[in-house]
Design an enzyme around this catalytic site. Structure first.
Site, PDB file in Angstrom:
ATOM      1  N   TYR A   1     -12.085  -3.016 -27.277  1.00 33.37           N
ATOM      2  CA  TYR A   1     -13.140  -2.434 -27.176  1.00 33.37           C
ATOM      3  C   TYR A   1     -14.446  -3.152 -27.253  1.00 33.37           C
ATOM      4  O   TYR A   1     -15.522  -2.843 -27.108  1.00 33.37           O
ATOM      5  CB  TYR A   1     -13.270  -1.455 -28.346  1.00 33.37           C
ATOM      6  CG  TYR A   1     -12.301  -0.676 -28.570  1.00 33.37           C
ATOM      7  CD1 TYR A   1     -12.078   0.358 -27.571  1.00 33.37           C
ATOM      8  CD2 TYR A   1     -11.307  -0.704 -29.684  1.00 33.37           C
ATOM      9  CE1 TYR A   1     -11.087   1.279 -27.786  1.00 33.37           C
ATOM     10  CE2 TYR A   1     -10.248   0.470 -29.724  1.00 33.37           C
ATOM     11  CZ  TYR A   1     -10.136   1.044 -28.701  1.00 33.37           C
ATOM     12  OH  TYR A   1      -9.073   2.239 -28.867  1.00 33.37           O
TER      13      TYR A   1
ATOM     14  N   ARG B   1      -0.761   7.746 -23.618  1.00 30.51           N
ATOM     15  CA  ARG B   1      -0.803   6.687 -23.078  1.00 30.51           C
ATOM     16  C   ARG B   1       0.350   5.725 -23.918  1.00 30.51           C
ATOM     17  O   ARG B   1       0.270   5.839 -25.176  1.00 30.51           O
ATOM     18  CB  ARG B   1      -2.101   5.903 -23.374  1.00 30.51           C
ATOM     19  CG  ARG B   1      -2.225   4.612 -22.283  1.00 30.51           C
ATOM     20  CD  ARG B   1      -3.300   3.599 -22.803  1.00 30.51           C
ATOM     21  NE  ARG B   1      -3.114   2.988 -24.168  1.00 30.51           N
ATOM     22  CZ  ARG B   1      -3.755   2.811 -25.146  1.00 30.51           C
ATOM     23  NH1 ARG B   1      -4.802   3.920 -25.358  1.00 30.51           N
ATOM     24  NH2 ARG B   1      -3.423   2.475 -26.369  1.00 30.51           N
TER      25      ARG B   1
ATOM     26  N   GLY C   1      -8.269   6.804 -25.688  1.00 34.30           N
ATOM     27  CA  GLY C   1      -9.740   6.446 -25.393  1.00 34.30           C
ATOM     28  C   GLY C   1     -10.202   6.849 -24.274  1.00 34.30           C
ATOM     29  O   GLY C   1      -9.454   6.912 -23.066  1.00 34.30           O
TER      30      GLY C   1
ATOM     31  N   GLU D   1     -11.332   4.209 -36.461  1.00 34.17           N
ATOM     32  CA  GLU D   1     -11.791   4.248 -35.205  1.00 34.17           C
ATOM     33  C   GLU D   1     -12.907   5.215 -34.910  1.00 34.17           C
ATOM     34  O   GLU D   1     -12.904   5.454 -33.770  1.00 34.17           O
ATOM     35  CB  GLU D   1     -10.353   4.672 -34.035  1.00 34.17           C
ATOM     36  CG  GLU D   1      -9.317   3.769 -34.233  1.00 34.17           C
ATOM     37  CD  GLU D   1      -7.877   4.310 -33.750  1.00 34.17           C
ATOM     38  OE1 GLU D   1      -7.949   4.374 -32.679  1.00 34.17           O
ATOM     39  OE2 GLU D   1      -6.904   4.778 -34.540  1.00 34.17           O
TER      40      GLU D   1
ATOM     41  N   ASP E   1       2.196   2.260 -24.656  1.00 35.11           N
ATOM     42  CA  ASP E   1       1.972   0.849 -24.553  1.00 35.11           C
ATOM     43  C   ASP E   1       3.294  -0.061 -24.661  1.00 35.11           C
ATOM     44  O   ASP E   1       4.317   0.540 -25.491  1.00 35.11           O
ATOM     45  CB  ASP E   1       1.330   0.311 -25.948  1.00 35.11           C
ATOM     46  CG  ASP E   1      -0.109   0.933 -25.709  1.00 35.11           C
ATOM     47  OD1 ASP E   1      -0.732   1.306 -24.717  1.00 35.11           O
ATOM     48  OD2 ASP E   1      -0.914   1.310 -27.002  1.00 35.11           O
TER      49      ASP E   1
ATOM     50  N   SER F   1      -5.036   1.781 -32.220  1.00 36.07           N
ATOM     51  CA  SER F   1      -5.761   0.685 -31.724  1.00 36.07           C
ATOM     52  C   SER F   1      -5.428  -0.598 -32.352  1.00 36.07           C
ATOM     53  O   SER F   1      -6.620  -1.619 -32.603  1.00 36.07           O
ATOM     54  CB  SER F   1      -7.243   1.219 -31.995  1.00 36.07           C
ATOM     55  OG  SER F   1      -7.686   2.235 -31.096  1.00 36.07           O
TER      56      SER F   1
ATOM     57  N   GLU G   1       4.573   2.223 -28.720  1.00 35.03           N
ATOM     58  CA  GLU G   1       3.784   3.312 -29.243  1.00 35.03           C
ATOM     59  C   GLU G   1       3.455   4.181 -28.356  1.00 35.03           C
ATOM     60  O   GLU G   1       3.183   3.816 -27.202  1.00 35.03           O
ATOM     61  CB  GLU G   1       2.757   3.090 -30.246  1.00 35.03           C
ATOM     62  CG  GLU G   1       1.560   2.341 -29.940  1.00 35.03           C
ATOM     63  CD  GLU G   1       0.710   2.120 -30.747  1.00 35.03           C
ATOM     64  OE1 GLU G   1       0.285   3.105 -31.901  1.00 35.03           O
ATOM     65  OE2 GLU G   1       0.215   0.998 -31.167  1.00 35.03           O
TER      66      GLU G   1
ATOM     67  N   ASN H   1       0.083   7.092 -27.543  1.00 40.06           N
ATOM     68  CA  ASN H   1      -1.194   7.338 -28.106  1.00 40.06           C
ATOM     69  C   ASN H   1      -1.299   9.025 -27.585  1.00 40.06           C
ATOM     70  O   ASN H   1      -1.530   9.076 -26.266  1.00 40.06           O
ATOM     71  CB  ASN H   1      -2.046   6.440 -27.723  1.00 40.06           C
ATOM     72  CG  ASN H   1      -2.008   4.992 -28.178  1.00 40.06           C
ATOM     73  OD1 ASN H   1      -2.278   4.476 -29.106  1.00 40.06           O
ATOM     74  ND2 ASN H   1      -1.211   4.233 -27.333  1.00 40.06           N
TER      75      ASN H   1
END
Length: 316
Positions: A215, A254, A278, A19, A256, A145, A272, A274
């Site tokens: 992305y 964050r 980002g 990443e 998900d 990601s 998951e 994070n």
């Protein structure tokens, strides 16, 4: 902004994970925002000499804009703890647990957070038999990601059984996490401090929400706020906050989710958490912050403020 305490902040970005490119974008945005607020900023593209560079820089705070290993797995956090350097986002123990999908399940599921079942499988065993009924998902235990994620469908898109020469994460990782595939919709909720910012639905234009869809501008539609029933939005926010609290996250996180919209709230599963989400122009935390009236620089400053408050609390 005149009441903001001006600081010398090192923005740690780049590194050598899968990443890296995303981290460079995050770091550039953060650095520009910090400078617009009047802070003195030193940009550090992390390499193997990062300890010496931090020692030379002597920042008041490190803004950790790294994604993936070693910036998100506890390695950099441990280094900065040993150096006595204050930094943003989650600490060592939280980072170690949250990046590992199995450890995350062990921390959250017993506390009532719904997550998909699953088990660790040897990649070599996939060439002999399926670990779960198709469709199922294979993913690395500690990448983010959507790096290295494969959805194995009933029509045998990788072969049946999986062919050794088929392109997939089994060529890169000796072990993978196998989880049942959850049909339905992709949702995500950001948490800043002790507040859930909102719920976004992610609708890829083609295929599924993989690294490119995340992305590459135009490949995914972001619906913010998500057009979902209030009970689902409330559940996403409550579960994201609970996961943030149980794991001991700091700054922004964050969570998900997948939501099987044929099952109501029983169809909502956290995938998951994070701990280094980002901060690029396409990223979800800034998007949800904008929706509640928080500009990008204000978001960055809020993350800095929490880290500095924690530093003062620890130092007494």
């Amino acid at each position: 902004m005149s009441d903001i305490q001006t600081l010398h902040i090192a923005v740690l970005m780049g590194g050598w994970s899968a990443e890296r490119s995303v981290s460079l974008q995050s770091g550039a945005g953060v650095a520009d925002a910090l400078e617009s607020l009047g802070h003195r900023v030193t940009r550090i593209d992390m390499d193997r000499d990062v300890a010496a560079r931090l020692a030379d820089t002597k920042p008041d705070l490190v803004f950790n804009a790294l994604h993936g290993t070693p910036g998100e797995d506890g390695s950099v956090q441990g280094l900065m703890d040993l150096m006595g350097v204050a930094y943003t986002h989650s600490g060592l123990a939280t980072s170690v647990i949250a990046i590992d999908k199995v450890l995350t399940k062990q921390a959250l599921v017993p506390n009532g957070v719904p997550m998909p079942g699953g088990r660790i499988v040897k990649s070599a065993d996939l060439f002999e038999r399926d670990p779960l009924p198709r469709p199922y998902v294979l993913k690395p235990v500690n990448e983010g990601s959507s790096v290295g994620v494969a959805i194995v469908t009933a029509d045998g898109n990788y072969g049946d059984p999986i062919a050794p020469d088929a392109t997939g994460p089994w060529q890169e990782f000796e072990e993978l996490l196998a989880e049942p595939y959850i049909r339905g919709r992709e949702l995500t909720t950001s948490v800043l401090g002790n507040r859930a910012l909102g719920v976004t639905e992610l609708i890829p234009k083609n295929g599924w929400y993989d690294f490119d869809a995340k992305y590459t501008d135009g490949l995914t539609e972001h619906v913010c706020p998500a057009r979902i029933p209030d009970e689902i939005a409330d559940a996403c926010k409550a579960l994201a906050l609970e996961a943030h609290r149980l794991l001991g996250c700091k700054g922004a996180s964050r969570s998900d989710f997948r939501w099987d919209d044929e099952r109501g709230v029983d169809g909502l599963f956290l995938l998951e958490v994070n701990t280094q989400p980002g901060m690029t122009p396409l990223s979800l935390v800034p998007e949800q912050a904008r929706h509640i009236g928080m500009s990008y620089p204000q978001l960055v400053q809020a993350i800095v403020d929490e880290a500095m408050a924690d530093r003062k609390a620890i130092s007494g």
